[in-house]
Design a protein around this motif. Structure first.
Motif, PDB file in Angstrom:
ATOM      1  N   PRO A  82       0.828  -1.210   0.000  1.00 21.05           N
ATOM      2  CA  PRO A  82       0.000   0.000   0.000  1.00 21.05           C
ATOM      3  C   PRO A  82       0.860   1.257   0.000  1.00 21.05           C
ATOM      4  O   PRO A  82       2.007   1.242   0.457  1.00 21.05           O
ATOM      5  CB  PRO A  82      -0.790  -0.119   1.310  1.00 21.05           C
ATOM      6  CG  PRO A  82       0.063  -0.971   2.196  1.00 21.05           C
ATOM      7  CD  PRO A  82       0.756  -1.946   1.281  1.00 21.05           C
ATOM      8  N   PRO A  83       0.329   2.354  -0.526  1.00 26.10           N
ATOM      9  CA  PRO A  83       1.061   3.625  -0.476  1.00 26.10           C
ATOM     10  C   PRO A  83       1.233   4.088   0.972  1.00 26.10           C
ATOM     11  O   PRO A  83       0.487   3.685   1.868  1.00 26.10           O
ATOM     12  CB  PRO A  83       0.159   4.589  -1.264  1.00 26.10           C
ATOM     13  CG  PRO A  83      -0.800   3.725  -2.010  1.00 26.10           C
ATOM     14  CD  PRO A  83      -0.968   2.479  -1.214  1.00 26.10           C
ATOM     15  N   ASP A  84       2.201   4.918   1.175  1.00 23.62           N
ATOM     16  CA  ASP A  84       2.411   5.518   2.495  1.00 23.62           C
ATOM     17  C   ASP A  84       1.579   6.799   2.566  1.00 23.62           C
ATOM     18  O   ASP A  84       2.047   7.900   2.298  1.00 23.62           O
ATOM     19  CB  ASP A  84       3.897   5.819   2.703  1.00 23.62           C
ATOM     20  CG  ASP A  84       4.192   6.309   4.118  1.00 23.62           C
ATOM     21  OD1 ASP A  84       3.300   6.157   4.982  1.00 23.62           O
ATOM     22  OD2 ASP A  84       5.294   6.827   4.347  1.00 23.62           O
ATOM     23  N   TYR A  85       0.299   6.621   2.899  1.00 26.78           N
ATOM     24  CA  TYR A  85      -0.615   7.762   2.905  1.00 26.78           C
ATOM     25  C   TYR A  85      -0.192   8.790   3.948  1.00 26.78           C
ATOM     26  O   TYR A  85       0.231   8.446   5.062  1.00 26.78           O
ATOM     27  CB  TYR A  85      -2.044   7.303   3.197  1.00 26.78           C
ATOM     28  CG  TYR A  85      -2.658   6.457   2.106  1.00 26.78           C
ATOM     29  CD1 TYR A  85      -3.010   7.020   0.877  1.00 26.78           C
ATOM     30  CD2 TYR A  85      -2.880   5.097   2.299  1.00 26.78           C
ATOM     31  CE1 TYR A  85      -3.576   6.242  -0.120  1.00 26.78           C
ATOM     32  CE2 TYR A  85      -3.445   4.310   1.300  1.00 26.78           C
ATOM     33  CZ  TYR A  85      -3.783   4.889   0.094  1.00 26.78           C
ATOM     34  OH  TYR A  85      -4.332   4.112  -0.901  1.00 26.78           O
ATOM     35  N   THR A  86      -0.328  10.036   3.583  1.00 29.76           N
ATOM     36  CA  THR A  86      -0.010  11.127   4.503  1.00 29.76           C
ATOM     37  C   THR A  86      -1.285  11.621   5.170  1.00 29.76           C
ATOM     38  O   THR A  86      -2.411  11.302   4.748  1.00 29.76           O
ATOM     39  CB  THR A  86       0.648  12.286   3.757  1.00 29.76           C
ATOM     40  OG1 THR A  86      -0.303  12.852   2.825  1.00 29.76           O
ATOM     41  CG2 THR A  86       1.877  11.817   2.985  1.00 29.76           C
ATOM     42  N   THR A  87      -1.102  12.423   6.198  1.00 28.72           N
ATOM     43  CA  THR A  87      -2.252  13.030   6.880  1.00 28.72           C
ATOM     44  C   THR A  87      -3.033  13.910   5.915  1.00 28.72           C
ATOM     45  O   THR A  87      -4.275  13.979   5.964  1.00 28.72           O
ATOM     46  CB  THR A  87      -1.776  13.857   8.082  1.00 28.72           C
ATOM     47  OG1 THR A  87      -1.025  13.007   8.964  1.00 28.72           O
ATOM     48  CG2 THR A  87      -2.953  14.454   8.837  1.00 28.72           C
ATOM     49  N   GLU A  88      -2.313  14.574   4.996  1.00 29.37           N
ATOM     50  CA  GLU A  88      -2.979  15.424   4.004  1.00 29.37           C
ATOM     51  C   GLU A  88      -3.847  14.588   3.063  1.00 29.37           C
ATOM     52  O   GLU A  88      -4.958  15.015   2.697  1.00 29.37           O
ATOM     53  CB  GLU A  88      -1.935  16.206   3.212  1.00 29.37           C
ATOM     54  CG  GLU A  88      -2.547  17.180   2.204  1.00 29.37           C
ATOM     55  CD  GLU A  88      -1.496  17.951   1.434  1.00 29.37           C
ATOM     56  OE1 GLU A  88      -1.886  18.735   0.541  1.00 29.37           O
ATOM     57  OE2 GLU A  88      -0.296  17.759   1.716  1.00 29.37           O
ATOM     58  N   ASP A  89      -3.365  13.408   2.672  1.00 26.97           N
ATOM     59  CA  ASP A  89      -4.163  12.520   1.818  1.00 26.97           C
ATOM     60  C   ASP A  89      -5.488  12.180   2.481  1.00 26.97           C
ATOM     61  O   ASP A  89      -6.556  12.229   1.853  1.00 26.97           O
ATOM     62  CB  ASP A  89      -3.398  11.228   1.521  1.00 26.97           C
ATOM     63  CG  ASP A  89      -2.157  11.453   0.670  1.00 26.97           C
ATOM     64  OD1 ASP A  89      -2.163  12.391  -0.140  1.00 26.97           O
ATOM     65  OD2 ASP A  89      -1.199  10.673   0.830  1.00 26.97           O
ATOM     66  N   VAL A  90      -5.422  11.821   3.746  1.00 30.26           N
ATOM     67  CA  VAL A  90      -6.626  11.423   4.479  1.00 30.26           C
ATOM     68  C   VAL A  90      -7.546  12.628   4.676  1.00 30.26           C
ATOM     69  O   VAL A  90      -8.781  12.517   4.544  1.00 30.26           O
ATOM     70  CB  VAL A  90      -6.250  10.796   5.826  1.00 30.26           C
ATOM     71  CG1 VAL A  90      -7.504  10.458   6.637  1.00 30.26           C
ATOM     72  CG2 VAL A  90      -5.409   9.546   5.614  1.00 30.26           C
ATOM     73  N   SER A  91      -6.970  13.787   4.966  1.00 34.66           N
ATOM     74  CA  SER A  91      -7.783  15.000   5.169  1.00 34.66           C
ATOM     75  C   SER A  91      -8.537  15.367   3.892  1.00 34.66           C
ATOM     76  O   SER A  91      -9.714  15.742   3.944  1.00 34.66           O
ATOM     77  CB  SER A  91      -6.883  16.170   5.609  1.00 34.66           C
ATOM     78  OG  SER A  91      -6.274  15.890   6.850  1.00 34.66           O
TER      79      SER A  91
END
Length: 316
Positions: A82-91
């Protein structure tokens, strides 16, 4: 003249094919013919191209190989990390009003009875975005994990999102990506959970949580279709031989019975004994091919028949 046969599968060829191979008087051609008979392709054959072509020419000249060999099977696809999702991605995902992810996150929070942390949201988004599981399937996954944790540890305990994510990957590997498949999968897991308790009782093991390896064994035995008495019989033979429970040894017994088509205690009593009388000196005659060996021999012959038919069509 005494003959020695190694145990295992049986390969068969016609007398005409053997005569043609002898006529070639080529070790490489004979080895390549055995490779095609055994594998149906060049899979696993580590010869240089010049050696393969030289042997092929001889076989084709005798009508023992098609003009074009079948391609080897594709290797299994590697699981993409899986990608290393950032907090910005989730927001951004939570702010997307056209997405079902915000509502999903709210419902998961309600079911777990807590606010989801940044790490929790990344795990949830991995299921939603990377595995592309529909929101309703993820909710069924969460519900199943909640039920399992409560059953194991009692009321008030809830699963971690990391546990839910791990189970979600297991569902995805099994192709559980629709509500219908999720319902079927949950029904199977529920049945296996009950079966695990039954098998523990048959093995004289006090009720306890099973490790994954034990779960895997029981799931395989259940798919094979053994009844309770056959499982108990395999257990008794295991203890008699090993002096204690040995999951791997017992699995070997059950697999051997499964290969013989013996899934009940009555069938085992009839079919899993050696009726051949012992010879003088304790020696036994060579064992005849088993039903499985005969079936594989027929499959090998059918595969070669198809190759020969393809060859004839190319030559016409």
């Amino acid at each position: 003249m005494p003959q020695t046969f190694l145990p295992g599968e049986v390969l068969a060829m016609t007398g005409q094919a053997a005569d043609r191979l002898l006529k070639l008087d080529s070790g490489d051609a004979a080895l390549l013919y055995l490779q095609l008979l055994r594998r149906g392709s060049l899979e696993g054959l580590k010869w240089p191209e010049s050696r393969v072509q030289g042997a092929l020419e001889g076989l084709r000249a005798q009508g023992l190989a098609p003009g074009e060999l079948p391609a080897p099977p594709e290797p299994p696809a590697q699981e993409v990390p899986p990608p290393d999702y950032t907090t910005e991605d989730v927001s951004q995902a939570l702010a997307d009003k056209a997405s079902t992810f915000p509502a999903l996150a709210d419902e998961v929070e309600r079911r777990l009875g807590k606010r989801l942390s940044a790490s929790d949201l990344k795990s949830l988004y991995t299921l939603y975005d990377h595995l592309a599981l529909p929101a309703e399937v993820i909710l069924m996954l969460v519900g199943w994990c909640i039920e399992e944790v409560k059953r194991k540890y009692g009321p008030g305990r809830m699963p971690f999102l990391s546990q839910i994510k791990k189970e979600g990957f297991a569902w995805a590997r099994r192709g559980v990506d629709t509500m219908e498949r999720a319902e079927e999968h949950i029904a199977r897991l529920t049945r296996l959970r009950d079966r695990e308790a039954e098998v523990l009782r048959l093995l004289d093991i006090p009720s306890r949580p099973l490790v994954q390896r034990e779960k895997d064994y029981i799931a395989v035995w259940d798919e094979m279709g053994f009844d309770d008495e056959a499982v108990r019989m395999a257990y008794e033979r295991t203890v008699l031989k090993k002096q204690s429970m040995d999951w791997g040894y017992m699995n070997g017994i059950l697999r051997r019975w499964h290969e013989k088509g013996l899934h009940t205690a009555a069938a085992v009593r009839t079919g899993d004994r050696d009726p051949r009388p012992a010879r003088a000196g304790g020696q036994r005659p060579p064992a005849p091919p088993s039903a499985q060996q005969e079936r594989r021999a027929r499959e090998d012959m059918e595969r070669m028949r198809r190759l020969m038919e393809q060859m004839r069509q190319e030559g016409s």
